[in-house]
Design an enzyme around this catalytic site. Structure first.
Site, PDB file in Angstrom:
ATOM      1  N   THR A 265       0.795  -1.078  -0.059  1.00  0.00           N
ATOM      2  CA  THR A 265       0.016   0.209  -0.104  1.00  0.00           C
ATOM      3  C   THR A 265       0.822   1.157   0.013  1.00  0.00           C
ATOM      4  OG1 THR A 265      -1.769   1.251   1.414  1.00  0.00           O
ATOM      5  CG2 THR A 265      -0.171  -0.168   2.584  1.00  0.00           C
TER       6      THR A 265
ATOM      7  N   HIS B 144       2.163 -11.608  14.130  1.00  0.00           N
ATOM      8  CA  HIS B 144       3.115 -12.213  14.811  1.00  0.00           C
ATOM      9  C   HIS B 144       2.923 -13.554  15.453  1.00  0.00           C
ATOM     10  CE1 HIS B 144       6.761 -12.355  17.241  1.00  0.00           C
ATOM     11  NE2 HIS B 144       6.827 -11.179  17.885  1.00  0.00           N
TER      12      HIS B 144
END
Length: 407
Positions: free
Chosen positions: A318, A370
């Protein structure tokens, strides 16, 4: 009479919303003419007429309709208007007598509504009294100008500081289905992933020099500009090969690692955020990436992008820099596990070979899940992107600039 039903815009989509009718009841439409724009939870699509004829609308703008539901009727037996003009339903105007001249009205002042009409309702009176707002300062929208409870609530909204007497209006509009779905996905990504973001900076000098030297020849040869997106896309593909966990997703209790590289490109379209996908970016050259980015971005901004073109993707890029963003923490595009945020390029002082110099610098950010990507992989991935962008001739072009650019 042909019944036009909502076609399925893609797998798993069961409902769409009529965003805008492009025709009116009574219009004559041609076969395949776009008659409406419909929002699904993934894209805004055009609805083409299945046959020529006079149309009768059966659904309102903003109405949610099921796939397979009738949204309009087309009278296929109706003749096409002469001269190709669109037919419209018009209310018949009563004939007026012309033998007598119409009387000339005498100018007069309209009668003011009565006090009873202007008086607040009991609920409104209580609210105005509590807020110490005089009834004369409120415009009533009830019958005869009567002040309703809603009028009192709107007039008594608290403001920060002392009101200045300026206009204090607001506009309420229903969010499109696409915007609502984007909102749901963003909240879901924040709530259901262990999202972290790591940052780095990129010296864009090498890319600036390459573009300055070859962009004109590239444009002339391939009829497409040599932008930054091809460098970033190919740098991302290289980094994903080095750190495959970033190209992985969680599916239940399994980790799925993809052996191909479908790169989603976030594009701001007229209906909201669109994320078309560059398929198998590992097989594309600089020319191929630039051509595909241009094609997909144009289709997204023109509202022609399809659901299939936005489905899938293993990693997202992006670019908030086009709007002037210096730094941000992009939100993961689920079910993907990583997203790279590009930002604006600003001349900044950096240290190069022990000397302070001014260079065009971009801050980059990698947001990652994560749960599946550890710190080593996330930081290593972003460093690999940085290395490729700062040394594109060696790491992205194999030392052959003209060959890589197909000049």
């Amino acid at each position: 009479m042909l019944e036009m039903k909502v076609p399925s815009p893609g797998e798993s989509i069961t409902e769409v919303e009529i965003a805008r009718w492009l025709v009116k009841t009574g219009d004559y439409v041609e076969k395949d003419q776009a008659i409406a724009e419909v929002d699904s939870d993934k894209a805004t699509l055009e609805l083409p007429a299945e046959a020529a004829g006079v149309i009768t609308l059966q659904a309102e703008e903003g109405e949610a309709v099921k796939v397979g539901q009738v949204v309009c009727l087309i009278d296929t037996a109706a003749p096409k208007p002469a001269g190709g003009q669109t037919s419209e339903v018009k209310e018949e105007t009563p004939k007026q007598e012309v033998s007598k001249p119409a009387p000339v009205p005498i100018a007069s002042t309209p009668a003011a509504p009565s006090y009873a009409a202007q008086a607040p309702s009991p609920a409104a009176r209580k609210i105005l009294a509590e807020r110490e707002i005089p009834a004369a300062a409120v415009s009533g929208t009830g019958k005869g100008g009567r002040i309703t409870k809603d009028d009192a609530l709107k007039a008594s909204k608290p403001s920060m500081g002392t009101p200045t007497g300026g206009v204090r209006t607001e506009v309420r509009a229903k969010m499109s289905m696409l915007r609502r779905k984007v909102a749901e996905r963003l909240v879901s990504a924040k709530n259901e992933t262990a999202m972290l973001t790591t940052f780095n900076e990129v010296d864009m000098t090498a890319i600036y020099d390459l573009r300055a030297q070859y962009k004109d020849a590239f444009k002339e040869r391939h009829n497409v500009g040599l932008g930054f997106m091809s460098f970033f896309t190919l740098a991302v593909v290289r980094a994903l090969k080095l750190f495959p966990d970033v190209n992985s997703m969680i599916d239940g209790q399994d980790k799925v690692t993809y052996q191909y590289y479908d790169i989603s490109i976030a594009v701001s379209g007229p209906k909201g955020l669109m994320v078309p996908v560059i398929r198998n970016a590992e097989n594309l050259s600089f020319r191929g990436v630039e051509a595909e980015v241009k094609r997909l971005a144009t289709r997204a901004r023109d509202g022609q992008i399809t659901v299939d073109e936005m489905t899938g993707g293993t990693f997202t890029i992006t670019n908030g820099g086009v709007f002037g963003s210096m730094l941000s923490t992009p939100i993961i595009n689920p079910p993907q596990s990583g997203i790279l945020g590009m930002h604006n390029i600003v001349d900044r002082p950096i240290v190069r070979n022990g000397q302070i110099v001014i260079a065009p610098v971009m801050y980059v950010a990698l947001s990652y899940d994560h749960r599946i990507i550890d710190g080593r992989e996330s930081v290593g991935f972003l460093v690999a992107v940085k290395e490729a962008l700062e040394n594109p001739v060696e790491l992205l072009m194999n030392g052959d600039v003209k060959g890589a650019l197909e000049l």
